[in-house]
Design a protein around this motif. Structure first.
Motif, short mmCIF file in Angstrom:
data_model
loop_
_atom_site.label_atom_id
_atom_site.label_comp_id
_atom_site.label_asym_id
_atom_site.label_seq_id
_atom_site.Cartn_x
_atom_site.Cartn_y
_atom_site.Cartn_z
N THR A 86 42.75 43.59 42.38
CA THR A 86 41.49 42.99 42.82
C THR A 86 40.44 44.07 43.07
N LEU A 89 39.14 45.28 39.72
CA LEU A 89 38.23 44.30 39.13
C LEU A 89 36.89 44.27 39.86
N THR A 98 38.80 36.40 38.20
CA THR A 98 39.85 36.46 39.22
C THR A 98 39.59 35.46 40.35
N THR A 102 42.12 32.57 41.21
CA THR A 102 42.59 32.49 42.60
C THR A 102 42.38 31.09 43.16
N ASN A 140 45.93 38.80 37.78
CA ASN A 140 45.00 39.90 38.04
C ASN A 140 45.36 41.15 37.24
#
Length: 218
Positions: A86, A89, A98, A102, A140
């Motif tokens: 995360t 990203l 993402t 999520t 991810n």
């Protein structure tokens, strides 16, 4: 445990961002693996000491909660490992996908909890959390790889660490029934952890200094 890992994640975030900015991919490759190793060491320690932790925090009346700790701890480990991807990203300004993934996985997790809790009770929570955070970790990582940052992490090494932690998770229920064997395993594991931390002390000190210097600037 969640609070501890969030604190560690805060320290790692600064270190990750700086090294991504400088394209220090080899340092990131090794550093993220060390970080995951430290997370796993702490997690396995908590799993091995679950009966004592429950006894200290809640007393004998909460001894049934011991069975929940291994799975919940392993789920937190997966969540913390996924946070590495995360952060990458976020650095790449690629958070839309993402966030979407999520949201979907979190929604499915909520549905699963509402469906299984009336049938299996709270015993199903660790399993659902493990599946949820495993899915998030996989998604991810695929997004990180697609963004061109796959070389930043040693995914094979990380998977090996996850497998080892899972073996401790599976063995924990047997170890809880054999006190002396469990403490023997714990002592060996603590010695291994101390050696690991000592050998990686240079990286750890560098990360701590980086975090402190960031706080001073703020």
């Amino acid at each position: 445990l969640t609070v501890l890992f969030q604190s560690l994640s805060g320290a790692v975030t600064t270190w990750l961002m700086d090294n991504l900015e400088q394209s220090n991919y080899q340092r990131l490759h090794m550093g993220t693996l060390i970080y995951v190793g430290i997370l796993a060491i702490v997690s396995v320690g908590v799993i091995l000491l679950a009966p004592e932790i429950v006894w200290i925090l809640g007393g004998v009346q909460y001894k049934q909660a011991v069975a929940l700790i291994p799975g919940m701890t392993f789920a937190i480990l997966l969540q913390s490992i996924g946070s590495i991807f995360t952060i990458i990203l976020t650095y790449d300004k690629n958070v839309t996908r993402t966030a979407f993934a999520t949201g979907i996985i979190a929604g499915l997790s909520i549905i699963a909890k509402f469906s299984t809790l009336p049938i299996f009770g709270i015993q199903s929570l660790p399993f659902i959390n493990i599946v949820t955070y495993s899915a998030l970790l996989i998604v991810n990582y695929l997004l990180v790889k697609k963004a061109g940052y796959g070389k930043v992490v040693d995914i094979k090494g990380i998977l090996m660490i996850i497998v080892v932690a899972m073996l401790f998770l599976l063995a924990s229920f047997t170890l809880y029934e054999h006190l002396y064997l469990r403490f023997l395993v714990l002592i060996i594991f603590v010695l291994f952890g101390l050696v690991f931390v000592y050998r990686k002390r240079v990286w750890l000190l560098a990360m701590i200094k980086k975090k402190n210097s960031s706080n001073n600037i703020e």
